[in-house]
Write a protein that holds these residues in place. Sequence first.
Motif, PDB file in Angstrom:
ATOM      1  N   ARG A 149       0.816  -1.224   0.000  1.00 43.30           N
ATOM      2  CA  ARG A 149       0.000   0.000   0.000  1.00 43.30           C
ATOM      3  C   ARG A 149       0.852   1.277   0.000  1.00 43.30           C
ATOM      4  N   VAL A 150       1.920   1.254  -0.790  1.00 44.09           N
ATOM      5  CA  VAL A 150       2.725   2.462  -0.966  1.00 44.09           C
ATOM      6  C   VAL A 150       1.816   3.520  -1.579  1.00 44.09           C
ATOM      7  N   LYS A 151       1.896   4.715  -1.071  1.00 39.48           N
ATOM      8  CA  LYS A 151       1.073   5.815  -1.577  1.00 39.48           C
ATOM      9  C   LYS A 151       1.294   5.929  -3.087  1.00 39.48           C
ATOM     10  N   PHE A 152       0.195   5.976  -3.851  1.00 41.95           N
ATOM     11  CA  PHE A 152       0.303   5.932  -5.306  1.00 41.95           C
ATOM     12  C   PHE A 152       1.124   7.092  -5.868  1.00 41.95           C
ATOM     13  N   SER A 153       0.975   8.287  -5.331  1.00 39.43           N
ATOM     14  CA  SER A 153       1.744   9.426  -5.849  1.00 39.43           C
ATOM     15  C   SER A 153       3.241   9.218  -5.637  1.00 39.43           C
ATOM     16  N   THR A 154       3.630   8.659  -4.505  1.00 38.19           N
ATOM     17  CA  THR A 154       5.047   8.357  -4.242  1.00 38.19           C
ATOM     18  C   THR A 154       5.527   7.273  -5.202  1.00 38.19           C
ATOM     19  N   LEU A 156       4.319   6.511  -8.139  1.00 40.05           N
ATOM     20  CA  LEU A 156       4.374   7.055  -9.497  1.00 40.05           C
ATOM     21  C   LEU A 156       5.626   7.914  -9.701  1.00 40.05           C
ATOM     22  N   LEU A 157       5.944   8.744  -8.741  1.00 39.89           N
ATOM     23  CA  LEU A 157       7.118   9.609  -8.842  1.00 39.89           C
ATOM     24  C   LEU A 157       8.411   8.795  -8.912  1.00 39.89           C
ATOM     25  N   LEU A 158       8.574   7.832  -8.023  1.00 42.58           N
ATOM     26  CA  LEU A 158       9.815   7.050  -7.982  1.00 42.58           C
ATOM     27  C   LEU A 158       9.955   6.141  -9.199  1.00 42.58           C
ATOM     28  N   VAL A 159       8.887   5.461  -9.564  1.00 42.68           N
ATOM     29  CA  VAL A 159       8.944   4.551 -10.712  1.00 42.68           C
ATOM     30  C   VAL A 159       9.187   5.334 -12.004  1.00 42.68           C
ATOM     31  N   THR A 160       8.497   6.454 -12.178  1.00 46.25           N
ATOM     32  CA  THR A 160       8.684   7.274 -13.381  1.00 46.25           C
ATOM     33  C   THR A 160      10.116   7.795 -13.459  1.00 46.25           C
ATOM     34  N   THR A 161      10.654   8.246 -12.354  1.00 41.05           N
ATOM     35  CA  THR A 161      12.023   8.757 -12.334  1.00 41.05           C
ATOM     36  C   THR A 161      13.012   7.681 -12.762  1.00 41.05           C
ATOM     37  N   GLY A 162      12.913   6.510 -12.164  1.00 42.43           N
ATOM     38  CA  GLY A 162      13.832   5.427 -12.497  1.00 42.43           C
ATOM     39  C   GLY A 162      13.726   4.984 -13.943  1.00 42.43           C
ATOM     40  N   LYS A 163      12.511   4.810 -14.422  1.00 41.20           N
ATOM     41  CA  LYS A 163      12.314   4.334 -15.795  1.00 41.20           C
ATOM     42  C   LYS A 163      12.693   5.401 -16.827  1.00 41.20           C
ATOM     43  N   LEU A 164      12.389   6.665 -16.541  1.00 38.15           N
ATOM     44  CA  LEU A 164      12.770   7.749 -17.441  1.00 38.15           C
ATOM     45  C   LEU A 164      14.291   7.837 -17.557  1.00 38.15           C
ATOM     46  N   LEU A 165      14.985   7.770 -16.433  1.00 38.83           N
ATOM     47  CA  LEU A 165      16.457   7.826 -16.465  1.00 38.83           C
ATOM     48  C   LEU A 165      17.041   6.649 -17.238  1.00 38.83           C
ATOM     49  N   ARG A 166      16.434   5.483 -17.107  1.00 38.19           N
ATOM     50  CA  ARG A 166      16.912   4.316 -17.863  1.00 38.19           C
ATOM     51  C   ARG A 166      16.771   4.541 -19.364  1.00 38.19           C
ATOM     52  N   TYR A 167      15.599   5.026 -19.802  1.00 41.83           N
ATOM     53  CA  TYR A 167      15.395   5.249 -21.236  1.00 41.83           C
ATOM     54  C   TYR A 167      16.254   6.400 -21.764  1.00 41.83           C
ATOM     55  N   ILE A 168      16.478   7.422 -20.947  1.00 41.79           N
ATOM     56  CA  ILE A 168      17.383   8.509 -21.355  1.00 41.79           C
ATOM     57  C   ILE A 168      18.787   7.955 -21.558  1.00 41.79           C
ATOM     58  N   PHE A 169      19.228   7.093 -20.653  1.00 42.20           N
ATOM     59  CA  PHE A 169      20.557   6.494 -20.775  1.00 42.20           C
ATOM     60  C   PHE A 169      20.660   5.656 -22.052  1.00 42.20           C
ATOM     61  N   ILE A 170      19.665   4.835 -22.308  1.00 41.51           N
ATOM     62  CA  ILE A 170      19.668   4.009 -23.529  1.00 41.51           C
ATOM     63  C   ILE A 170      19.712   4.898 -24.771  1.00 41.51           C
ATOM     64  N   ALA A 171      18.905   5.954 -24.782  1.00 41.35           N
ATOM     65  CA  ALA A 171      18.879   6.863 -25.930  1.00 41.35           C
ATOM     66  C   ALA A 171      20.221   7.571 -26.089  1.00 41.35           C
ATOM     67  N   TYR A 172      20.795   8.009 -24.994  1.00 40.31           N
ATOM     68  CA  TYR A 172      22.088   8.708 -25.054  1.00 40.31           C
ATOM     69  C   TYR A 172      23.170   7.799 -25.632  1.00 40.31           C
ATOM     70  N   VAL A 173      23.250   6.585 -25.133  1.00 37.87           N
ATOM     71  CA  VAL A 173      24.256   5.630 -25.627  1.00 37.87           C
ATOM     72  C   VAL A 173      24.020   5.316 -27.097  1.00 37.87           C
ATOM     73  N   THR A 174      22.773   5.086 -27.481  1.00 40.21           N
ATOM     74  CA  THR A 174      22.449   4.752 -28.870  1.00 40.21           C
ATOM     75  C   THR A 174      22.815   5.875 -29.810  1.00 40.21           C
ATOM     76  N   VAL A 175      22.412   7.086 -29.475  1.00 41.31           N
ATOM     77  CA  VAL A 175      22.686   8.234 -30.347  1.00 41.31           C
ATOM     78  C   VAL A 175      24.179   8.528 -30.378  1.00 41.31           C
ATOM     79  N   SER A 176      24.851   8.396 -29.234  1.00 37.49           N
ATOM     80  CA  SER A 176      26.307   8.637 -29.185  1.00 37.49           C
ATOM     81  C   SER A 176      27.068   7.641 -30.038  1.00 37.49           C
ATOM     82  N   LEU A 177      26.698   6.384 -29.954  1.00 42.86           N
ATOM     83  CA  LEU A 177      27.358   5.367 -30.754  1.00 42.86           C
ATOM     84  C   LEU A 177      27.079   5.560 -32.238  1.00 42.86           C
TER      85      LEU A 177
END
Length: 182
Positions: A149-154, A156-177
């Motif tokens: 029963r983790v508060k949904f807003s918390t 959403l914030l933590l999961v979105t942050t982690g997943k967004l950073l992962r996709y940014i990293f993948i995009a950065y590496v892909t475009v850089s390569l």
Amino acid sequence: MQYSHPQKAAAPFPAAADCLVLTVRSHPAGPLNGTCLLTAYISLFTLALLAATVLPLSSELLLIALLQEQRSVIALVLVATAGNVLGSCVNWFLGVFILRFRHQRWFYFSETQIEKAQKGFNRYGTWSLLLAWVPVIGDPLTLLAGVMRVKFSTFLLLVTTGKLLRYIFIAYVTVSLQAAPI
């Protein structure tokens, strides 16, 4: 690159599989038509959503393929993140309601397993949701967050942050390569 389909009559909208083949194999100088591009984004969103559930799927390969086609990096990252976060939200909602069935014979988890998982989650805390993107542990972690029963807003914030950073990293590496001289 010319694409010809062996069908006799052309359909008004290309099939999703044809659009994905076009997307992955087309030349960067030859833009896709709007329908195929939309299909590519919808496919990425859907695959990212399903990959965030307990299904053993991965959205990273499609993201990389679309990035190599020089599509909008920001749009692709946001679409993949939105789909993946929505899939995690499905897990959270399942977690909220899953314990209602723990006394049924068909229920998969034992009381001991549930208690062990809850102790582990309590030990590492809510901040562990930043790791919801990690393969194998991320999907059960989001389900467990619902059970706890983790508060949904918390959540959403933590999961979105982690997943967004992962996709940014993948995009950065892909475009850089892609931009690096060979």
